[in-house]
Design a protein around this motif. Structure first.
Motif, short mmCIF file in Angstrom:
data_model
loop_
_atom_site.label_atom_id
_atom_site.label_comp_id
_atom_site.label_asym_id
_atom_site.label_seq_id
_atom_site.Cartn_x
_atom_site.Cartn_y
_atom_site.Cartn_z
N HIS A 51 38.25 39.99 29.42
CA HIS A 51 37.61 39.71 30.54
C HIS A 51 37.95 40.63 32.09
O HIS A 51 37.60 40.89 33.01
N ASP A 52 39.36 41.30 31.62
CA ASP A 52 39.93 41.75 33.05
C ASP A 52 39.87 43.36 33.04
O ASP A 52 40.60 44.41 33.28
N LYS A 55 39.53 45.39 35.34
CA LYS A 55 40.19 44.74 37.31
C LYS A 55 41.18 46.15 38.21
O LYS A 55 41.49 46.10 39.56
N ASP A 79 33.02 40.17 48.17
CA ASP A 79 34.26 40.60 48.09
C ASP A 79 34.40 41.57 46.65
O ASP A 79 34.15 40.39 45.88
N LEU A 82 35.98 40.24 43.15
CA LEU A 82 34.54 39.57 41.99
C LEU A 82 33.91 40.74 41.32
O LEU A 82 32.87 40.28 40.07
N HIS A 84 35.02 43.31 39.15
CA HIS A 84 35.91 43.56 38.38
C HIS A 84 34.75 43.09 36.68
O HIS A 84 34.72 43.24 36.00
N HIS A 110 33.37 35.31 34.67
CA HIS A 110 35.04 34.32 34.14
C HIS A 110 35.42 34.34 36.30
O HIS A 110 36.48 33.09 35.66
N THR A 111 35.15 34.93 36.48
CA THR A 111 35.44 34.76 37.90
C THR A 111 34.79 33.34 38.60
O THR A 111 35.24 32.85 39.87
N SER A 112 33.54 34.19 39.00
CA SER A 112 32.61 33.62 40.15
C SER A 112 32.20 31.44 39.25
O SER A 112 31.79 31.19 39.83
N ARG A 134 49.85 31.92 35.27
CA ARG A 134 50.09 31.64 36.96
C ARG A 134 50.18 30.98 37.27
O ARG A 134 50.98 29.91 36.93
N ARG A 171 33.89 35.09 53.27
CA ARG A 171 32.80 34.64 52.02
C ARG A 171 32.88 34.17 50.75
O ARG A 171 33.71 34.54 50.49
N TYR A 173 30.60 33.10 47.24
CA TYR A 173 29.53 33.57 46.54
C TYR A 173 29.49 32.53 45.97
O TYR A 173 29.91 32.34 45.46
N THR A 176 29.78 30.51 43.14
CA THR A 176 30.78 29.94 43.11
C THR A 176 30.51 28.28 43.26
O THR A 176 30.86 26.58 42.86
#
Ligand code: DGI
Ligand code: FE
Ligand code: FE
Length: 189
Positions: A51-52, A55, A79, A82, A84, A110-112, A134, A171, A173, A176
């Motif tokens: 997933h990353d 990054k 941004d 987003l 990666h 996975h991010t948005s 986290r 901003r 996305y 999201t």
């Protein structure tokens, strides 16, 4: 596709050790959540490993991958944090020979997030929010919700990201916002 250990070594070599610890947390948490909510834990693990992967790429490289794939140029308007996810999804195809569309989508979103997130998308995205290393305001509440309600936990994750973006005057996305609205709708249905 190369074998899993080679994939892990390759992804790991592309990031600092601290970020690999995060990826390991996402792998473990994705497997737990997949088992809890009935997703395919093998696919969840592979998506988490990947997933990353982009990054820590230079921004130019992320942009080049996004342009080369050509399916998601809109993300270049938002941004760079987003990027990666989309770049990583294309690298998974191009550099690692991954061809499973479910795994590739879980990496890409996975991010948005997105409207209509699959079970696998939701498991990986939530694992990314709540893996053990986290630490952000509200993460304990997300972990608690994740014991019983995948969608409520993930919606709380997007709430915290949206709040953060609002505070920074950034901003948002649109995917999201769509993802969050969709998760709230499925909770009230
Ligand atoms: O890559 P990670 O740090 O593990 O986590 P991620 O992929 O969820 O997050 C990347 C960052 O993207 C997160 O701190 C917030 C930022 N970001 C910027 N614009 C947006 C965004 N995140 C979402 N979900 N939506 C946006 O519009
Ligand atoms: Fe990420
Ligand atoms: Fe992550």
């Amino acid at each position: 596709m190369m074998d899993k250990q080679a994939l892990i070594e390759s992804v790991r070599s592309g990031m600092p050790e601290r970020r690999w610890l995060h990826v390991q947390g996402v792998i473990d948490t994705s497997i737990v959540l997949a088992e809890r909510f009935g997703a395919d834990s093998r696919k969840a693990e592979l998506a988490a490993i990947l997933h990353d992967l982009a990054k820590f790429w230079p921004v130019d490289r992320m942009e080049a991958y996004i342009r080369e794939e050509g399916v998601d140029l809109a993300v270049l308007d938002y941004d760079k944090e987003l990027w990666h996810a989309a770049a990583g999804a294309w690298s998974a195809v191009k550099d690692y020979g991954i061809d499973d569309p479910e795994i590739l989508a879980a990496v890409r979103y996975h991010t948005s997030g997105r409207e209509g997130m699959t079970l696998l998308d939701r498991v990986v995205c939530l694992a990314d929010y709540m893996e053990p290393s986290r630490d952000f305001p509200g993460v304990d509440r997300i972990r608690e919700l994740a014991l019983s309600d995948l969608d409520a936990a993930l919606a709380a994750g997007f709430d915290s990201t949206i709040r953060f973006l609002l505070e920074k005057g950034k901003r948002i996305y649109p995917l999201t916002v769509a993802a969050r609205n969709d998760l709230l709708r499925s909770n009230t249905a």
